[in-house]
Design an enzyme around this catalytic site. Structure first.
Site, PDB file in Angstrom:
ATOM      1  N   HIS A  18       0.853  -1.195   0.000  1.00  0.00           N
ATOM      2  CA  HIS A  18       0.000   0.000   0.000  1.00  0.00           C
ATOM      3  C   HIS A  18       0.887   1.243   0.000  1.00  0.00           C
ATOM      4  O   HIS A  18       2.111   1.147  -0.019  1.00  0.00           O
ATOM      5  CB  HIS A  18      -0.987  -0.039   1.166  1.00  0.00           C
ATOM      6  CG  HIS A  18      -0.365  -0.170   2.520  1.00  0.00           C
ATOM      7  ND1 HIS A  18       0.460   0.802   3.063  1.00  0.00           N
ATOM      8  CD2 HIS A  18      -0.416  -1.169   3.441  1.00  0.00           C
ATOM      9  CE1 HIS A  18       0.854   0.419   4.254  1.00  0.00           C
ATOM     10  NE2 HIS A  18       0.354  -0.782   4.508  1.00  0.00           N
ATOM     11  N   HIS A  21       3.971   1.509   2.264  1.00  0.00           N
ATOM     12  CA  HIS A  21       5.188   0.859   1.775  1.00  0.00           C
ATOM     13  C   HIS A  21       5.849   1.713   0.695  1.00  0.00           C
ATOM     14  O   HIS A  21       7.065   1.802   0.604  1.00  0.00           O
ATOM     15  CB  HIS A  21       4.894  -0.491   1.111  1.00  0.00           C
ATOM     16  CG  HIS A  21       4.247  -1.517   1.992  1.00  0.00           C
ATOM     17  ND1 HIS A  21       2.919  -1.841   1.886  1.00  0.00           N
ATOM     18  CD2 HIS A  21       4.755  -2.304   2.963  1.00  0.00           C
ATOM     19  CE1 HIS A  21       2.630  -2.788   2.763  1.00  0.00           C
ATOM     20  NE2 HIS A  21       3.721  -3.085   3.441  1.00  0.00           N
ATOM     21  N   CYS A 126       3.682 -12.370  19.842  1.00  0.00           N
ATOM     22  CA  CYS A 126       2.624 -11.982  18.905  1.00  0.00           C
ATOM     23  C   CYS A 126       3.009 -12.514  17.535  1.00  0.00           C
ATOM     24  O   CYS A 126       4.070 -12.158  17.009  1.00  0.00           O
ATOM     25  CB  CYS A 126       2.438 -10.473  18.842  1.00  0.00           C
ATOM     26  SG  CYS A 126       1.300  -9.993  17.512  1.00  0.00           S
ATOM     27  N   CYS A 129       3.383  -9.772  14.795  1.00  0.00           N
ATOM     28  CA  CYS A 129       4.635  -9.000  14.866  1.00  0.00           C
ATOM     29  C   CYS A 129       5.837  -9.924  14.675  1.00  0.00           C
ATOM     30  O   CYS A 129       6.936  -9.453  14.398  1.00  0.00           O
ATOM     31  CB  CYS A 129       4.798  -8.329  16.217  1.00  0.00           C
ATOM     32  SG  CYS A 129       3.543  -7.128  16.610  1.00  0.00           S
ATOM     33  N   CYS A 143      -0.898  -7.517  22.526  1.00  0.00           N
ATOM     34  CA  CYS A 143       0.041  -6.875  21.605  1.00  0.00           C
ATOM     35  C   CYS A 143      -0.301  -5.393  21.456  1.00  0.00           C
ATOM     36  O   CYS A 143      -1.434  -5.063  21.110  1.00  0.00           O
ATOM     37  CB  CYS A 143       0.010  -7.550  20.237  1.00  0.00           C
ATOM     38  SG  CYS A 143       0.927  -6.604  19.013  1.00  0.00           S
ATOM     39  N   HIS A 146      -1.265  -4.968  17.578  1.00  0.00           N
ATOM     40  CA  HIS A 146      -2.404  -5.704  17.022  1.00  0.00           C
ATOM     41  C   HIS A 146      -3.573  -5.884  17.988  1.00  0.00           C
ATOM     42  O   HIS A 146      -4.620  -6.388  17.594  1.00  0.00           O
ATOM     43  CB  HIS A 146      -1.934  -7.075  16.522  1.00  0.00           C
ATOM     44  CG  HIS A 146      -0.944  -6.973  15.404  1.00  0.00           C
ATOM     45  ND1 HIS A 146       0.411  -7.040  15.600  1.00  0.00           N
ATOM     46  CD2 HIS A 146      -1.128  -6.740  14.090  1.00  0.00           C
ATOM     47  CE1 HIS A 146       1.026  -6.888  14.446  1.00  0.00           C
ATOM     48  NE2 HIS A 146       0.120  -6.701  13.514  1.00  0.00           N
ATOM     49  N   LYS A 293      -6.222  -3.093   7.137  1.00  0.00           N
ATOM     50  CA  LYS A 293      -7.161  -3.969   6.445  1.00  0.00           C
ATOM     51  C   LYS A 293      -8.572  -3.799   6.980  1.00  0.00           C
ATOM     52  O   LYS A 293      -9.537  -3.712   6.231  1.00  0.00           O
ATOM     53  CB  LYS A 293      -6.720  -5.427   6.662  1.00  0.00           C
ATOM     54  CG  LYS A 293      -6.403  -6.146   5.357  1.00  0.00           C
ATOM     55  CD  LYS A 293      -6.229  -7.609   5.665  1.00  0.00           C
ATOM     56  CE  LYS A 293      -5.163  -8.231   4.789  1.00  0.00           C
ATOM     57  NZ  LYS A 293      -4.778  -9.558   5.215  1.00  0.00           N
TER      58      LYS A 293
END
Ligand SMILES: [Zn+2]
Length: 476
Positions: A18, A21, A126, A129, A143, A146, A293
Site C-alpha cells: 500500500h 510501503h 505476537c 509482529c 500486543c 495488534h 485492512k
C-alpha cells in the site's frame, strides 16, 4: 568516483503493498536518482522478506503452497514500484539462493567468534509482529500493535550475545551521531540501550518456513539473522562489493530498534564495516486514518497512480510532509497541490514559454541566469533528507520565472535575451525536478532539447528549437 548505496526495508509478503510501503521506496528512488545526477555510482536495493510463521499462515489461509504464495505476492510489489517509476538496481528476496548462502556463512562466522549459544526461550509472543513482548511493553499481555492476546511460548533457541554490545553501541552513537537520523530517534534508542540489552533469540523450531539454521538441523533461522543480512548479501555479487558499507538504510519507525541496535552488533560480531546512516521515518495515514485492512483503506499504489499519475503521487509524498515525521496521504490536499503547483505553476510556465518560441530558433545571446546558488541550496537540502524544503525552493524558483514572464511582458516584446534567460531557468528546474518527478521532467527535457545532467547546467544553453507538446498536467 563516489559510490552511493541506499536500501529500503524489505517488505513482508503476507499482504499486498500500500501507499505506506510505497512512500519509503519513493524516497529511496529520489536519493538514487539524485546521486546519479551528481555523477555518483549508485546501488539501490529494495525487496521482500518472505520467511516466517506469518507468511506461512497467510499462504495457508489463501490455500496455496508457501512458495507459490510468495512468488505471486512479490509480483504485486514489483508492479507497484514499477508503476511509480521506482527503479531499484536489485530487487532482493530472502528466498534468493545467494542470500541463503550469505546468511549461512554469517551465522557460522558469528558462532566461530563465540557469540552464539543454545538456550531456551520463554516469552509472550505476537504472531503478527513475529516478536516476543516483555511485560514492560505489553503489560496486559496484549500486543500493543495488534491488540491481540499474546501467546506464551517456550522453545529451544539459539541466542546471539547481544547483551555484550551495550558499551560498543553507546560509543558508536556518541562517536557517529549520523549513524541514527533524525536526532529525536537517536535519543529514543540511546535511552533504551542504556537500560540494558538482552541476548537475542535467533532460531526457531516452531515453524519451518525459513533458512535452515546452519548450526542445527532442527532449527530455522529466525527473522533478524535472515532479514537484516539482505543488505549485505546484495553487495556480495561480483562487481558490487565496493558498495558495502551502505550509505543509508531507510526504515519506518517500527524497524528502528532492529536496525539501530541488532544490526550494528551483528556486523561487529563478524568484523564487517557498519553502515553510515540509518534514517528512521514516520508512518503515513490515508485520508486521516490509519492504513489497515479492517478499515478497508489499503489502496494499492497502482490504483493511486492510475487516478493521479506517478509524478503526482511522488511529488505529493515528498512535498506535503517533512521526511522523518508522520504524514497523512490526504487525497484532497494531493489534488490541491497537483492543480496549484504542478499544473498552475510548472505546467503553465512550460506551456507559456514553449508557446513563445515554438516557431523560432532560440539564439545564444550570452547571458546565463545565476543558477549556482539554487543548485547548491537544493543539493544541501536533499543531502539532509529535507525533500519538502528542496521542492519548496524549486517551486519558489518557478514562481520567480513566472513572475519574470509577467514583469517583462514577454508575449509582447519577445526579447531574445530575456527568453534565453528564462529557458535557462526552465532547464535548471527540469534537471532538479528529475529525481522527484522523472516522467514530467523527461517530457520537458525532450520538448526543449535539454540533457538531464547537473554537469550540463554549468554549460551555456545551446541553440535550441522548441517542440510543441501536450499539456503536462490536466487539472483534476
Ligand atoms: Zn502484534
Amino acid at each position: 568516483m563516489t559510490k552511493f548505496y541506499v536500501t529500503t526495508a524489505i517488505d513482508y509478503v503476507n499482504a499486498a503493498p500500500h501507499i505506506g510501503h510505497a512512500y519509503q521506496k519513493i524516497v529511496a528512488d529520489v536519493l538514487a536518482r539524485w546521486h546519479k545526477l551528481k555523477g555518483d555510482e549508485v546501488f539501490f536495493v529494495t525487496g521482500t522478506d518472505e520467511h516466517g510463521k506469518k507468511v506461512q499462515r497467510a499462504a495457508k489461509a489463501a490455500g496455496k503452497p508457501t512458495q507459490k504464495f510468495v512468488d505471486e505476492t512479490v509480483i504485486k510489489f514489483k508492479e507497484a514500484w514499477k508503476s511509480l517509476n521506482i527503479l531499484p538496481d536489485r530487487f532482493i528476496r530472502t528466498t534468493d539462493e545467494d542470500h541463503k548462502k550469505v546468511v549461512k556463512k554469517f551465522i557460522e562466522k558469528c558462532d566461530k567468534a563465540g557469540k552464539i549459544y543454545l538456550g531456551e526461550y520463554e516469552g509472550y509472543y505476537c504472531t503478527d509482529c513475529e516478536a516476543y513482548y516483555t511485560e514492560k511493553d505489553a503489560p496486559d499481555f496484549i500486543c500493543p500493535i495488534h491488540k491481540k492476546k499474546l501467546e506464551k511460548l517456550k522453545e529451544k533457541s539459539y541466542f546471539f550475545k547481544l547483551s555484550e554490545y551495550k558499551e560498543f553501541l553507546l560509543d558508536l552513537y556518541k562517536k557517529h551521531p549520523e549513524f541514527i537520523l533524525p536526532k529525536s530517534r537517536r535519543n529514543e534508542v540511546i535511552s533504551r540501550v542504556k537500560d540494558g540489552l538482552q541476548d537475542l533469540s535467533i532460531s526457531r523450531t516452531s515453524f519451518d518456513w525459513g533458512i535452515p539454521f546452519p548450526l542445527d538441523k532442527k532449527h530455522v533461522t529466525y527473522v533478524w539473522f535472515d532479514a537484516l543480512i539482505n543488505y549485505y548479501t546484495a553487495t556480495r555479487k561480483k562487481g558490487k562489493e565496493k558498495f558495502w558499507p551502505a550509505d543509508v538504510h531507510l526504515l519506518g519507525k517500527d524497524n528502528s530498534w532492529f536496525h539501530c541496535v541488532y544490526w550494528p552488533a551483528m556486523l561487529k560480531s563478524v568484523g564487517i564495516k557498519l553502515p553510515k546512516t540509518v534514517f528512521v521515518h514516520g508512518f503515513l495515514k490515508f485520508n486521516g486514518q490509519k492504513i489497515s485492512k479492517s478499515l478497508g483503506n489499503v489502496i494499492s499504489p497502482k490504483t493511486l497512480v492510475e487516478k493521479y499519475s506517478a509524478d503526482a503521487v511522488r511529488y505529493f509524498c515528498l512535498r506535503h510532509f517533512p521526511f522523518g515525521e508522520d504524514g497523512d496521504f490526504d487525497e484532497k490536499a494531493l489534488v490541491a497541490r497537483h492543480n496549484n503547483e504542478l499544473a498552475n505553476k510548472l505546467g503553465n510556465l512550460v506551456s507559456r514559454v514553449s508557446g513563445l518560441i515554438e516557431k523560432d530558433v532560440l539564439k545564444k545571446v550570452g547571458v546565463d541566469i545565476h543558477i549556482s546558488n539554487v543548485v547548491r541550496n537544493i543539493s544541501e537540502l536533499i543531502d539532509q533528507f529535507k525533500f519538502d524544503k528542496a521542492l519548496n525552493e524549486i517551486f519558489a524558483f518557478i514562481d520567480t520565472l513566472n513572475q519574470f514572464v509577467q514583469d517583462k511582458k514577454l508575449w509582447e516584446n519577445k526579447d531574445e535575451k530575456d527568453i534565453y534567460e528564462l529557458v535557462s531557468g526552465i532547464r535548471v528546474v527540469t534537471v532538479l525536478l528529475w529525481p522527484f518527478i522523472p516522467e514530467t521532467s523527461e517530457k520537458i527535457a525532450k520538448r526543449f532539447g535539454f540533457k538531464i545532467s547537473l554537469e550540463e547546467l554549468k554549460k551555456p544553453l545551446k541553440t535550441t528549437k522548441i517542440k510543441k507538446g501536450e499539456i503536462l498536467f490536466k487539472k483534476i
